[in-house]
Write a protein that holds these residues in place. Structure first.
Motif, PDB file in Angstrom:
ATOM      1  N   ARG A   1       0.825  -1.217   0.000  1.00  0.00           N
ATOM      2  CA  ARG A   1       0.000   0.000   0.000  1.00  0.00           C
ATOM      3  C   ARG A   1       0.855   1.262   0.000  1.00  0.00           C
ATOM      4  O   ARG A   1       0.430   2.307  -0.483  1.00  0.00           O
ATOM      5  N   HIS A   2       2.063   1.174   0.557  1.00  0.00           N
ATOM      6  CA  HIS A   2       2.954   2.329   0.630  1.00  0.00           C
ATOM      7  C   HIS A   2       4.054   2.282  -0.427  1.00  0.00           C
ATOM      8  O   HIS A   2       5.002   3.073  -0.385  1.00  0.00           O
ATOM      9  N   ASN A   3       3.916   1.361  -1.371  1.00  0.00           N
ATOM     10  CA  ASN A   3       4.833   1.236  -2.514  1.00  0.00           C
ATOM     11  C   ASN A   3       6.295   1.103  -2.076  1.00  0.00           C
ATOM     12  O   ASN A   3       7.173   1.764  -2.615  1.00  0.00           O
ATOM     13  N   ILE A   4       6.539   0.259  -1.078  1.00  0.00           N
ATOM     14  CA  ILE A   4       7.894   0.002  -0.620  1.00  0.00           C
ATOM     15  C   ILE A   4       8.314  -1.364  -1.152  1.00  0.00           C
ATOM     16  O   ILE A   4       7.635  -2.363  -0.921  1.00  0.00           O
ATOM     17  N   GLN A   5       9.410  -1.390  -1.878  1.00  0.00           N
ATOM     18  CA  GLN A   5       9.876  -2.594  -2.542  1.00  0.00           C
ATOM     19  C   GLN A   5      11.268  -2.971  -2.033  1.00  0.00           C
ATOM     20  O   GLN A   5      11.967  -2.136  -1.445  1.00  0.00           O
ATOM     21  N   PRO A   6      11.709  -4.210  -2.290  1.00  0.00           N
ATOM     22  CA  PRO A   6      13.100  -4.547  -1.973  1.00  0.00           C
ATOM     23  C   PRO A   6      14.035  -3.544  -2.635  1.00  0.00           C
ATOM     24  O   PRO A   6      13.794  -3.073  -3.748  1.00  0.00           O
TER      25      PRO A   6
END
Length: 64
Positions: A53-58
């Motif tokens: 939902r917060h667009n946090i990726q590896p």
């Protein structure tokens, strides 16, 4: 996740503060989930879906 009733996601973080991997955890499942990297220093448990939902990726890096 003994005694945990909510689904969580584990964020595996290296010593530089970079997220290497996310792993979904299942409530009640006590089987360990090893990381793909041997260079992990921290694990942060998040509500499942929070990072999406917060667009946090590896590859994301924490604030210093």
């Amino acid at each position: 996740m003994r005694n945990c009733v909510v689904p969580l996601t584990a964020a595996y973080i290296n010593p530089d503060g970079v997220i290497e991997q996310f792993v979904k955890l299942v409530p009640g499942n006590e089987v360990g989930v090893p990381s793909e990297s041997s260079n992990i220093q921290f694990v942060l448990e998040l509500p499942q879906g929070w990072h999406e939902r917060h667009n946090i990726q590896p590859g994301a890096r924490g604030a210093h």
